[in-house]
Design an enzyme around this catalytic site. Structure first.
Site, mmCIF file in Angstrom:
data_model
loop_
_atom_site.group_PDB
_atom_site.id
_atom_site.type_symbol
_atom_site.label_atom_id
_atom_site.label_comp_id
_atom_site.label_asym_id
_atom_site.label_seq_id
_atom_site.Cartn_x
_atom_site.Cartn_y
_atom_site.Cartn_z
ATOM 1 N N LYS A 220 21.194 14.827 -43.098
ATOM 2 C CA LYS A 220 20.471 14.772 -41.698
ATOM 3 C C LYS A 220 19.225 14.001 -41.768
ATOM 4 C CE LYS A 220 22.697 19.122 -40.470
ATOM 5 N NZ LYS A 220 22.521 20.438 -40.412
ATOM 6 N N GLN B 6 18.565 25.573 -41.498
ATOM 7 C CA GLN B 6 19.897 25.241 -42.193
ATOM 8 C C GLN B 6 20.605 26.659 -42.599
ATOM 9 O OE1 GLN B 6 21.742 22.463 -42.249
ATOM 10 N NE2 GLN B 6 23.483 23.341 -43.154
ATOM 11 N N ASP C 185 20.312 22.896 -32.567
ATOM 12 C CA ASP C 185 21.438 23.344 -33.050
ATOM 13 C C ASP C 185 22.326 23.852 -31.965
ATOM 14 O OD1 ASP C 185 22.189 22.723 -35.644
ATOM 15 O OD2 ASP C 185 20.821 24.402 -36.406
HETATM 16 N N1 GUN Z 1 25.481 25.056 -41.441
HETATM 17 C C1 GUN Z 1 26.441 24.807 -41.439
HETATM 18 N N2 GUN Z 1 26.728 23.983 -40.167
HETATM 19 C C2 GUN Z 1 25.525 23.923 -39.686
HETATM 20 C C3 GUN Z 1 24.747 23.382 -38.594
HETATM 21 O O1 GUN Z 1 25.431 22.800 -37.656
HETATM 22 N N3 GUN Z 1 23.625 23.687 -38.231
HETATM 23 C C4 GUN Z 1 22.886 24.536 -39.065
HETATM 24 N N4 GUN Z 1 21.555 24.841 -38.883
HETATM 25 N N5 GUN Z 1 23.536 25.031 -40.291
HETATM 26 C C5 GUN Z 1 24.444 24.704 -40.294
#
Ligand code: GUN
Length: 292
Positions: free
Chosen positions: A52, A96, A119
């Site tokens: 990311k 996350q 998100d």
């Molecule tokens: N863990 C797995 N996929 C995601 C996501 O799209 N966002 C976040 N914050 N954690 C994740």
């Protein structure tokens, strides 16, 4: 049969985002800023967050990463969320997941200012999405919609079967596929207790598999000419790989693909689109597109 190339599509979208950021900055606007909070050292989460940050750079965004040890208290984490809520330079941020057992994920998600919830996990965004209002839509379903659109896969009036009912994929995907402004399809959601899942799948024009069971969807479950979207990314041991594993989708690709009009591979299908959609949401956050 056409393979939906998520990697190529994601690269294209990243270029589109970077070009827009250049225009914004050249016109004296603010460079979008995404923050991420990472707790602990889970291999998968480390990789996702690292990627990311890299993609932020490729898009011309500012990014900041806040790392905490596994032992961080819920209170400390909530305090960091609040600091990011208040930080005027931060347009959007993510925490996350998964979080350690002793921290309530739901509490953390609800502590995030929904105006910065890129998100799309906060109940305000989930609720607004469900009734078709402008909001952040979570990355995986948004990425799937984008792929269907860009490959001109007709969805209006079609029968769409979604396998899986998770909050992050299955449920929002079903909401979006049923809505007139997005999928406009007839939607069935199947899960571990569905009575005749195979029959439902055989009747589907579009199957979206998001159950995390490697090679669950087999050729006998797919109608000739169907479109199959594979959201599965289970790590399975593979001694021939440098890191000791490979990613397996929910679809038995080799036998299903010949029956399909369109199909997404794993890897290189839905996966690359998700980070890209997070970037789209961050761009929207920077532009205050949904909320002041
Ligand atoms: N863990 C797995 N996929 C995601 C996501 O799209 N966002 C976040 N914050 N954690 C994740």
């Amino acid at each position: 049969m056409q393979i939906i190339d998520g990697k190529r599509t994601a690269a294209l979208i990243k270029e589109e985002i970077a070009a827009e950021v250049d225009r914004i900055v050249a016109a004296g606007g603010k460079r979008p800023h995404l923050s991420a909070i990472l707790v602990g050292h889970d291999g998968g989460s480390e990789t996702y967050v690292h990627n990311k940050v890299l993609v932020c750079e490729a898009c011309g965004f500012k990014s900041t990463l806040y790392r905490f040890e596994e032992t961080v208290s819920e209170e400390e984490l909530l305090a960091q969320v609040e600091r990011l809520n208040q930080d005027e330079d931060v347009d959007g941020f993510i925490v996350q997941l998964p979080l350690p057992q002793h921290i309530s994920e739901q509490k953390v998600i609800e502590a995030i200012d929904f105006r910065k919830d890129v998100d799309g996990f906060h109940p305000v965004n989930v609720g607004r999405m469900a009734i078709g209002l402008p909001c952040y839509i979570s990355a995986t379903p948004k990425g799937i919609l984008e792929l269907l659109q860009r490959y001109h896969v007709g969805t209006s009036g079609k029968k769409c079967v979604i396998l899986g009912r998770s909050n992050i994929v299955g449920k929002p995907m079903a909401q979006l596929m049923m809505q007139k402004q997005y999928g406009d399809a007839t939607v069935t959601v199947c899960h571990s207790h569905s009575r005749d899942l195979k029959k439902e799948c055989r009747e589907a024009d579009i199957i979206i598999a998001a159950i995390g069971r490697p090679e669950f969807v087999t050729a006998d479950m797919v109608k000739e000419g169907a479109t199959v979207i594979d959201v599965g990314t289970t790590r399975v041991p593979d001694a021939t790989k440098k890191n000791g594993f490979r990613l397996s989708g929910d679809v038995k690709f080799d036998e299903v693909a010949p029956k399909c009009a369109f199909i997404t591979p794993v890897p290189g299908g839905v996966g690359p689109m998700t980070i890209c959609m997070l970037m789209k949401n961050t761009l929207s956050a920077g532009k205050k597109e949904f909320y002041e």
